[in-house]
Design an enzyme around this catalytic site. Structure first.
Site, PDB file in Angstrom:
ATOM      1  N   GLY A 293       0.826  -1.206   0.000  1.00  8.02           N
ATOM      2  CA  GLY A 293       0.000   0.000   0.000  1.00  8.02           C
ATOM      3  C   GLY A 293       0.859   1.254   0.000  1.00  8.02           C
ATOM      4  CB  SER A 294       0.069   4.659   1.195  1.00  7.18           C
ATOM      5  OG  SER A 294      -1.142   4.743   0.472  1.00  7.18           O
ATOM      6  CB  THR A 295       4.423   1.869   3.651  1.00  8.26           C
ATOM      7  OG1 THR A 295       4.076   0.567   3.157  1.00  8.26           O
ATOM      8  CG2 THR A 295       3.596   2.171   4.892  1.00  8.26           C
ATOM      9  CE  LYS A 297       0.042   6.010  -2.403  1.00  5.88           C
ATOM     10  NZ  LYS A 297      -1.136   6.703  -1.853  1.00  5.88           N
ATOM     11  CB  SER A 348      -1.424   8.951   1.078  1.00  2.38           C
ATOM     12  OG  SER A 348      -0.868   7.710   0.728  1.00  2.38           O
TER      13      SER A 348
END
Length: 641
Positions: A293-295, A297, A348
Site C-alpha cells: 500500500g501507501s508505505t 510510495k 497520500s
C-alpha cells in the site's frame, strides 16, 4: 649309498620347505598381530570397551540467549530423565505398571519401548524431582535416572517467535535453529563395567568413568528486553482494541541494522510448543508477504527526488481517479482537488504518485525498487525469510507501472520495508539487518571462532540514494506526521517522520478479499539523528477504522513515546521555542448521516482519531458535537445505527 644320499637330500628339502612354511606362518601371524595392535588397536579396544561396559547419556546444557544488555532471554536448567535398559528388566509387565503409575504415562507405550531389542531407551524426559526420587528409592532393575538440560523462559512468551524452541534433539525455529552449532553443547556419558550376561548387570567393583558434558556457548543478541516488552505490550492492546487477525511490529537501528525488538500476536509459549499451532510459531515480520500500500510510495518519492523529477510546489489536480491505458485508477480519498505535489505526499494521493511513476519510467523505477532490496531477501539471521513479488521489466506495462507506483499489485515483506526506509533515514545506505551480535567462547566453541567475527556488526550493502535526497525524504516524511495522514504518530517535542499505508488483502485465488485490509505505519525519529525505526502492520482490523493512520499510527506513537523515555532521547525542541508545538485547535467536522468510509476520510484529513460504538454503516450521533474545537489527535466517538 646313492639311495641313502637321495633320502637325505629329500629330507633336507622337506625341512627347508617346512622351515619356510613355519616362517611364512610366523610372518603372517606377526603381520596380523601388528595389524590388530597398531592399525586397528584403538578401534578394537573401543569395541571391547563397549562390550565390557554400559553407558548412560548426560545431556549438555545449551547456551543461554541474552539481550544486548546481558539479560537472559532463554536459559537452561538441569532436569531428570528416565532411561530403561531392557535386558536388565526382570519383569517387564510389573515394571511397566509401576512406571505407568509413577510417571503417569500409558502402560502400552512403556511396554512397547522396554520390549525393544536395544541397549537402552529413553522413557521420559524432564520428570519432576519427586518422581525421580521415588524411582531412585525403588531401584527397579533396568531403570536408571540420568540428567539432561531443559530450557526455561524467564519472560514467558516474550520474543518467542524470534527465539524459537528446542525439540527432542535440537533447536527448532528462530535463533535456536539458526545458531544450533553455537548454542548446542556436547553430551557427556556415565560409563560402568558390566558382566558378560545378556542382562549386562553392573559389576560391583568394576571400573566406572564419567565423561562430563560440554556446555553450549551463550549467544548475545541485539534485542533490547525493555523495548521488546514495550512493543509486545502495545501489540496485545491493539489486538484487543481492533479485534485483528494478526498484528506485527519491529524496531531497529536504521544506521547499523541492529534489530532492537520484533514480534507478532498471536504468539506461543516455547516451553509448551506442542500445545500451539505452527502458524503461531512463524515470524510474520520476515516470512509474510502482502501488498504494502501507501508505505511503498516512499520508494517512488525517493526515486523521483534522486532523478530530479520531484517539485513540491508543482500543481496537481486530483478529481478522484486517473485513466491509465483505458483503466480507471481511483484515489482512496474520492478526490483531493487542486493541490501541489507536497500535498500529494501528505495526503497520500494515488493519482499523484501514478503521475510521478510515469515520469520516472519503468526501467528507472525498477532500478530503485531493486536498489532498495525488494527483489531479494534482506539476509537477516533468522530462518524462513521469504521475498515478495515484484514485476520484471517485461511484465510491467503501463497499468503495472501505475499500480506499483503507489504500492498495489506488488507484494513485499515487512522486513524489506523496514530496511528500505532505514536507507532513507540514514543517508541512503542499505544495511543488512541482524540479531545475533556475539557469543561467549568456551572449549566447545573454539572451532567456531571464524563465525564469531561475522556476528559482531552489520553490513552496508550499497548506497541507494544520495545523502541530499535522503534528507529531503526525511523532511517530507516529517511533514506527513505534522500535517498529513500520519498526524496520529505526532509526539510533542520530537521530530518524527513517517508514512501511513492501507492495502487490500489478496485472497488465495489472487483476487482482493472484500472489506479486508492491512493497515500499516512506518516511521523513525528524531529526524535530525534517527535512533530508532518502527514498523507496525495490523491484519484486518475488524473493530473500528481500517486506515493505517487511524489504526497503526497510534500503535507506533505509543511504542515510540515509551522508547524515547526509556532511551532518554533528548527532545528536538521545546514547546515554547518552536512554532510546531503551537498547534491550533481543530473544528470537529459534522459526521452525522455519513457512511463509515466518508467519516474516516474527514477525520483523517483533520488529524483526529475516531472511535466507533455500535454496529451499522451510518452514523446517527457523535461526541463532541459538530463545530466543537478540540486539540489535534483528539478522539471523536461516533454512534452507528
Amino acid at each position: 649309498m646313492a639311495l641313502k644320499k637321495q633320502e637325505m637330500l629329500t629330507t633336507r628339502k622337506r625341512l627347508v620347505f617346512l622351515f619356510f612354511i613355519i616362517l611364512l606362518a610366523m610372518v603372517s601371524l606377526l603381520g596380523r598381530l601388528g595389524w590388530l595392535q597398531l592399525v586397528r588397536g584403538e578401534e578394537l579396544h573401543q569395541q571391547a570397551w563397549e562390550q565390557w561396559n554400559r553407558s548412560l547419556p548426560v545431556s549438555s546444557p545449551r547456551g543461554q540467549i541474552l539481550d544486548r544488555n546481558g539479560e537472559v532471554l532463554v536459559g537452561s536448567v538441569t532436569a531428570d530423565s528416565v532411561i530403561a535398559i531392557p535386558n536388565q528388566i526382570e519383569s517387564k509387565e510389573a515394571t511397566a505398571r509401576e512406571l505407568s503409575r509413577i510417571l503417569e504415562l500409558d502402560y502400552d507405550e512403556i511396554m512397547e519401548k522396554i520390549e525393544q531389542d536395544t541397549s537402552q531407551v529413553r522413557l521420559a524426559r524432564t520428570v519432576s524431582r519427586s518422581k525421580a526420587q521415588h524411582l531412585r528409592a525403588l531401584a527397579i532393575p533396568g531403570i536408571e535416572i540420568t540428567t539432561e538440560s531443559e530450557r526455561y523462559y524467564p519472560h514467558g512468551r516474550l520474543a518467542s517467535q524470534i527465539l524459537g524452541f528446542v525439540g527432542v534433539d535440537q533447536g527448532w525455529g528462530g535463533l535456536e535453529f539458526q545458531y544450533e552449532d553455537i548454542l548446542a553443547g556436547k553430551d557427556g556419558w556415565m560409563e560402568f563395567q558390566a558382566d558378560g550376561t545378556m542382562r549386562g548387570d553392573q559389576l560391583p567393583h568394576g571400573v566406572q568413568r564419567f565423561i562430563p558434558p560440554e556446555d553450549g556457548s551463550d549467544l548475545k543478541t541485539t534485542i533490547d528486553l525493555n523495548i521488546q516488552y514495550i512493543l509486545e505490550r502495545e501489540l496485545e492492546r491493539a489486538m484487543v482494541q481492533y479485534e485483528a487477525n494478526q498484528i506485527m511490529a519491529m524496531a531497529m537501528d536504521p544506521y547499523t541494522g541492529e534489530v532492537l525488538a520484533m514480534g507478532a500476536k498471536p504468539d506461543y509459549y516455547p516451553g509448551e510448543y506442542a500445545e500451539f499451532s505452527s502458524e503461531k510459531m512463524n515470524i510474520p515480520v520476515i516470512n509474510s508477504t502482502f501488498e504494502p500500500g501507501s508505505t511503498f510510495k516512499l520508494v517512488t518519492l525517493s526515486a523521483s527526488i534522486e532523478e530530479n523529477k520531484y517539485n513540491p510546489d508543482r500543481g496537481f489536480h486530483c478529481d478522484g481517479s486517473i485513466d491509465v491505458a483505458g483503466t480507471s485508477i481511483g484515489c482512496w480519498s474520492g478526490g483531493h482537488g487542486s493541490i501541489d505535489f507536497l500535498e500529494v505526499v501528505y495526503g497520500s494521493c494515488n493519482p499523484g504518485f501514478v503521475t510521478l511513476g510515469q515520469e520516472i519510467g519503468k526501467e528507472t523505477l525498477l532500478r530503485y525498487i531493486n536498489g532498495f532490496g525488494f527483489d531479494t531477501r534482506t539476509g537477516i539471521d533468522l530462518p524462513g525469510e521469504t521475498t515478495g513479488l515484484i514485476f520484471t521489466e517485461e511484465q510491467m506495462g503501463p497499468t503495472e507501472l501505475a499500480t506499483t507506483s503507489f504500492g498495489q499489485g506488488v507484494s513485499v515483506t515487512p522486513i524489506q520495508q523496514a530496511v528500505a526506509v532505514s536507507a532513507m533515514a540514514n543517508g541512503g545506505n542499505l544495511v543488512r539487518p541482524y540479531i545475533a551480535e556475539e557469543y561467549f567462547e568456551n572449549e566447545h566453541s573454539k572451532e567456531l571462532e571464524d563465525e564469531a567475527e561475522e556476528l559482531e556488526e552489520g553490513e552496508n550493502i550499497r548506497q541507494v540514494i544520495s545523502e541530499s535526497a535522503s534528507q529531503q525524504v526525511k523532511e517530507i516524511m516529517e511533514g506527513v506526521v505534522e500535517e498529513g495522514s500520519g498526524q496520529n504518530a505526532f509526539i510533542e517535542g520530537y521530530r518524527i517522520a513517517g508514512k501511513t499505508g492501507t492495502a487490500q488483502k489478496v485472497g488465495p485465488d489472487g483476487g482482493y478479499i472484500p472489506d479486508e485490509h492491512i493497515a500499516s505505519f512506518i516511521g523513525f525519529g528524531p529526524v535530525e539523528d534517527p535512533e530508532i525505526l518502527i514498523y507496525v502492520a495490523v491484519d484486518n482490523p475488524a473493530k473500528g477504522p481500517a486506515w493505517g493512520g487511524q489504526v497503526a499510527a497510534p500503535v507506533f506513537r505509543n511504542i515510540m513515546e515509551d522508547v524515547i523515555e526509556y532511551k532518554e532521547i533528548p527532545p528536538s525542541y521545546l514547546p515554547e521555542e518552536d512554532d510546531r508545538a503551537a498547534t491550533e485547535e481543530v473544528a470537529v467536522p459534522n459526521l452525522i448521516n455519513l457512511e463509515i468510509d466518508e467519516a474516516r476520510t474527514l477525520i483523517e484529513q483533520k488529524g483526529l482519531e475516531i472511535q466507533f460504538s455500535g454496529e451499522g454503516e451510518q452514523i446517527y450521533e457523535q461526541l463532541p458535537e459538530p463545530g466543537t474545537t478540540v486539540s489535534p489527535r483528539s478522539e471523536i466517538t461516533v454512534y452507528l445505527e
